[in-house]
Design an enzyme around this catalytic site. Structure first.
Site, PDB file in Angstrom:
ATOM      1  N   ASP A  45      -3.364 138.805  11.472  1.00  0.00           N
ATOM      2  CA  ASP A  45      -4.017 140.081  11.170  1.00  0.00           C
ATOM      3  C   ASP A  45      -3.800 140.389   9.685  1.00  0.00           C
ATOM      4  O   ASP A  45      -2.706 140.170   9.162  1.00  0.00           O
ATOM      5  CB  ASP A  45      -3.403 141.187  12.047  1.00  0.00           C
ATOM      6  N   GLU A  86     -16.976 139.933   5.053  1.00  0.00           N
ATOM      7  CA  GLU A  86     -17.439 141.033   5.930  1.00  0.00           C
ATOM      8  C   GLU A  86     -17.774 142.247   5.072  1.00  0.00           C
ATOM      9  O   GLU A  86     -18.561 143.096   5.448  1.00  0.00           O
ATOM     10  CB  GLU A  86     -16.365 141.385   6.959  1.00  0.00           C
ATOM     11  N   PRO A  99      -1.139 137.304  18.190  1.00  0.00           N
ATOM     12  CA  PRO A  99       0.114 137.457  18.947  1.00  0.00           C
ATOM     13  C   PRO A  99       0.816 138.755  18.537  1.00  0.00           C
ATOM     14  O   PRO A  99       0.910 139.059  17.341  1.00  0.00           O
ATOM     15  CB  PRO A  99       0.935 136.230  18.528  1.00  0.00           C
TER      16      PRO A  99
END
Ligand SMILES: [Zn+2]
Length: 347
Positions: free
Chosen positions: A147, A207, A102
């Site tokens: 985020d 990652e 968002p």
């Protein structure tokens, strides 16, 4: 170079599928990015980049920048959410968990809530059109992403918004973004709150090689993990012992250079060990792929039979963020699709 065979792709397109790791912005059609870039009068040199199919890693990052610049108003957000749902439905995805961060853009009168409502509106419009056309039905739910650039307060704001919108199709929280930024301890309290509010949780994890963070994430026991590319033996054993399902995105990991080649992808060791794995696209638009293509790539890289492909697809139902009754409906839908395919084969 093509990493799948066309005949297998046709089978994978006919296969009913479940998509559990798809970012809204990364799933945009090239034609739509181009149209919006022209409308916003962005640098014409970007057109080449948008039209280029096989993109390098730096070109992918550039494209994400372009997408960020063109998705600034509510109408556009609703339009792209609707289109992305239609594209997954056209690829025979029967259940989609879309995720998005968002955004607050005060210069455009956009708050996290108004952004999320614009996305939900687009999702509902697309599902309504699918039902009206009596085409293949697709069920869609939304995950709100935190985020990694966000601080604890911003993360909590996203969680509270997700909790308030649960009745409208928001089922969970994701943690994503640049894996080299931020600290796990910043977002953990917000994620604990998400769990307390009954939201499901998935984390982009490992990652990059960050053993302390990956271990902390495993101890947190999220409902699912994404990627898990950079593990040492100890972390791998720890992950196996938790049984936490992992969302794996073959093309994404190859293009972002997290994995050297398709046959070397960790999908296969996870699968062979009987660990729950879910094949996903990540960013089908930016990485020029589709879930059917990812299945066809897996078939070629790991020599999967059609029965194995079907089982991998159907097993994903267990790992959705749906309730048991909704999962049962999906299982019935898969059974009907299987009978229909068998009947077509015999006729
Ligand atoms: Zn992702």
């Amino acid at each position: 170079m093509q990493h799948y065979c066309e005949e297998e792709l046709k089978f994978c397109q006919a296969l009913p599928k479940i998509e559990l790791h798809a970012h809204l912005n990364g799933s945009l059609r090239d034609a739509t990015i181009r149209k919006l870039a022209i409308k916003r009068q962005l640098d014409p040199s970007l057109t080449k980049l948008i039209e280029k199919g096989d993109r390098t890693l730096s070109e992918c990052f550039k494209l994400f920048d372009v997408i960020h610049q063109i998705t600034t108003d509510h109408e556009t957000i609703t339009g792209i959410a609707s289109e992305v749902v239609e594209d997954f439905a056209a690829d025979n995805v029967r259940y989609l968990e879309l995720r998005t961060t968002p955004k607050t853009r005060s210069e455009h009168g956009m708050t996290k809530r108004s952004y999320t409502e614009a996305v939900l509106k687009g999702m509902q419009e697309a599902q309504g059109r699918q039902r009206a056309s009596k085409g293949r039905s697709i069920a869609v739910r939304l995950l709100l992403s935190i985020d990694r650039r966000e601080d604890a307060a911003a993360a909590l704001e996203t969680v509270q918004l997700a909790a308030e919108l649960q009745s409208r199709g928001v089922v969970g929280i994701d943690l994503s973004g640049n894996p080299t930024l931020g600290q796990w301890s910043t977002w953990e309290p917000a994620l604990q709150e998400a769990r307390r509010q009954g939201l499901k949780i998935t984390l982009h994890a490992a990652e990059v090689y960050n053993p302390a963070e990956t271990e902390a994430m495993l101890h947190f026991r999220p409902d699912r993990l994404g990627h898990m590319c950079c593990l040492d033996e100890r972390l791998e054993a720890l992950h196996y012992s938790t049984g936490i399902p992992v969302e794996l995105c073959l093309s994404s990991n190859i293009i972002t250079e997290s994995v050297a080649s398709y046959p070397e992808h960790h999908f296969h060791p996870f699968y062979s060990a009987g660990h729950p794995v879910i094949l996903c696209t990540d960013d089908s638009g930016v990485f020029s792929t589709s879930l059917s293509k990812e299945f066809a790539i897996a078939a070629q890289a790991f020599q999967f039979s059609r029965l194995q492909l079907w089982q991998i697809s159907e097993a994903a139902i267990d790992h959705t963020f749906l309730n048991e009754e909704e999962k049962q409906d999906l299982r019935k839908e898969f059974e009907n699709a299987r009978l229909k395919l068998q009947a077509e084969k015999c006729s």
